[in-house]
Scaffold this active site. Structure first.
Site, PDB file in Angstrom:
ATOM      1  N   SER A  61      47.483  40.818  40.685  1.00 53.96           N
ATOM      2  CA  SER A  61      48.211  40.192  41.795  1.00 53.96           C
ATOM      3  C   SER A  61      48.418  38.697  41.591  1.00 53.96           C
ATOM      4  O   SER A  61      49.401  38.131  42.079  1.00 53.96           O
ATOM      5  CB  SER A  61      47.482  40.451  43.112  1.00 53.96           C
ATOM      6  OG  SER A  61      47.544  41.828  43.426  1.00 53.96           O
ATOM      7  N   PHE A  62      47.520  38.048  40.872  1.00 51.60           N
ATOM      8  CA  PHE A  62      47.654  36.616  40.612  1.00 51.60           C
ATOM      9  C   PHE A  62      48.936  36.322  39.828  1.00 51.60           C
ATOM     10  O   PHE A  62      49.547  35.272  39.985  1.00 51.60           O
ATOM     11  CB  PHE A  62      46.424  36.108  39.842  1.00 51.60           C
ATOM     12  CG  PHE A  62      46.360  34.624  39.700  1.00 51.60           C
ATOM     13  CD1 PHE A  62      45.836  33.839  40.720  1.00 51.60           C
ATOM     14  CD2 PHE A  62      46.820  33.992  38.554  1.00 51.60           C
ATOM     15  CE1 PHE A  62      45.771  32.459  40.600  1.00 51.60           C
ATOM     16  CE2 PHE A  62      46.755  32.621  38.423  1.00 51.60           C
ATOM     17  CZ  PHE A  62      46.232  31.845  39.453  1.00 51.60           C
ATOM     18  N   VAL A  86      44.281  43.834  46.302  1.00 45.44           N
ATOM     19  CA  VAL A  86      43.128  42.969  46.048  1.00 45.44           C
ATOM     20  C   VAL A  86      42.015  43.447  46.975  1.00 45.44           C
ATOM     21  O   VAL A  86      42.173  43.436  48.198  1.00 45.44           O
ATOM     22  CB  VAL A  86      43.468  41.486  46.302  1.00 45.44           C
ATOM     23  CG1 VAL A  86      42.294  40.600  45.912  1.00 45.44           C
ATOM     24  CG2 VAL A  86      44.718  41.075  45.539  1.00 45.44           C
ATOM     25  N   ASP A  90      31.900  40.881  45.646  1.00 47.48           N
ATOM     26  CA  ASP A  90      30.731  40.086  46.008  1.00 47.48           C
ATOM     27  C   ASP A  90      30.896  38.596  45.735  1.00 47.48           C
ATOM     28  O   ASP A  90      30.001  37.814  46.021  1.00 47.48           O
ATOM     29  CB  ASP A  90      29.508  40.594  45.240  1.00 47.48           C
ATOM     30  CG  ASP A  90      29.135  42.004  45.652  1.00 47.48           C
ATOM     31  OD1 ASP A  90      29.404  42.381  46.806  1.00 47.48           O
ATOM     32  OD2 ASP A  90      28.580  42.733  44.794  1.00 47.48           O
ATOM     33  N   HIS A  93      36.177  35.383  44.340  1.00 49.82           N
ATOM     34  CA  HIS A  93      37.379  35.674  43.556  1.00 49.82           C
ATOM     35  C   HIS A  93      38.494  36.245  44.439  1.00 49.82           C
ATOM     36  O   HIS A  93      39.672  35.901  44.284  1.00 49.82           O
ATOM     37  CB  HIS A  93      37.029  36.645  42.424  1.00 49.82           C
ATOM     38  CG  HIS A  93      38.159  36.947  41.503  1.00 49.82           C
ATOM     39  ND1 HIS A  93      38.635  36.042  40.584  1.00 49.82           N
ATOM     40  CD2 HIS A  93      38.921  38.059  41.361  1.00 49.82           C
ATOM     41  CE1 HIS A  93      39.635  36.577  39.913  1.00 49.82           C
ATOM     42  NE2 HIS A  93      39.838  37.801  40.367  1.00 49.82           N
TER      43      HIS A  93
END
Length: 161
Positions: A61-62, A86, A90, A93
């Site tokens: 997706s970036f 996305v 944890d 990011h």
């Protein structure tokens, strides 16, 4: 008073690009399937030899904004659809990817005056993503409808000076 609205008919001549993130492709492939089904049922030629539709795959997706920008600036498309997923993990990011993807996609639409449909799921779990990609309903269908409406609406608006 003029009223401008997009329509879901008369899709002849509408050129659409779909940019799909390969990361979480279990989800994004289902979104693409729903999107293509919607477009086909509304008269868009989605065949592999189509001159009306192109699909580009990116790593995640970036990377969606960069490819959307190139496609939108090409002058070949009246609308671009992004599809991504996305899923929160944890680490922070998730926040970075979602923030940059959404800002970048919005900037492409503003900078090019080409509608870019934000079809990036942002979920807490894989189960939530799968539910949105077909288990309960397929949001890919909705993104296809948004593209048809925005493509039609932009064509109906008065031209810029």
């Amino acid at each position: 008073m003029a009223t401008f609205e997009g329509r879901f008919t008369n899709t002849a001549g509408l050129r659409i690009a779909v940019v799909v993130a390969r990361f979480n492709d279990l989800v994004t492939a289902k979104l693409l399937s729903g999107c293509l089904d919607c477009l086909a049922r509304h008269g868009v030629d989605t065949s592999s030899t189509s001159s009306q539709l192109d699909v580009a795959w990116v790593p995640g997706s970036f990377e969606l904004p960069l490819v959307c920008q190139q496609l939108a600036r090409s002058g070949r498309y009246q609308v671009v659809i992004t599809l991504g997923a996305v899923i929160r993990g944890d680490t922070p990011h998730f926040d970075v990817v979602v923030g940059e993807a959404s800002k970048g996609i919005a900037a492409v639409a503003r900078d090019t005056s080409i509608p870019v449909i934000f079809g990036v799921l942002t979920t807490d779990t894989m189960q939530q993503a799968l539910e949105r990609a077909g288990i309960k309903s397929n949001l890919g269908w909705s993104y296809g409808l948004e593209a048809l409406e925005m493509g039609s609406l932009m064509a109906a608006l008065p031209p810029l000076d």
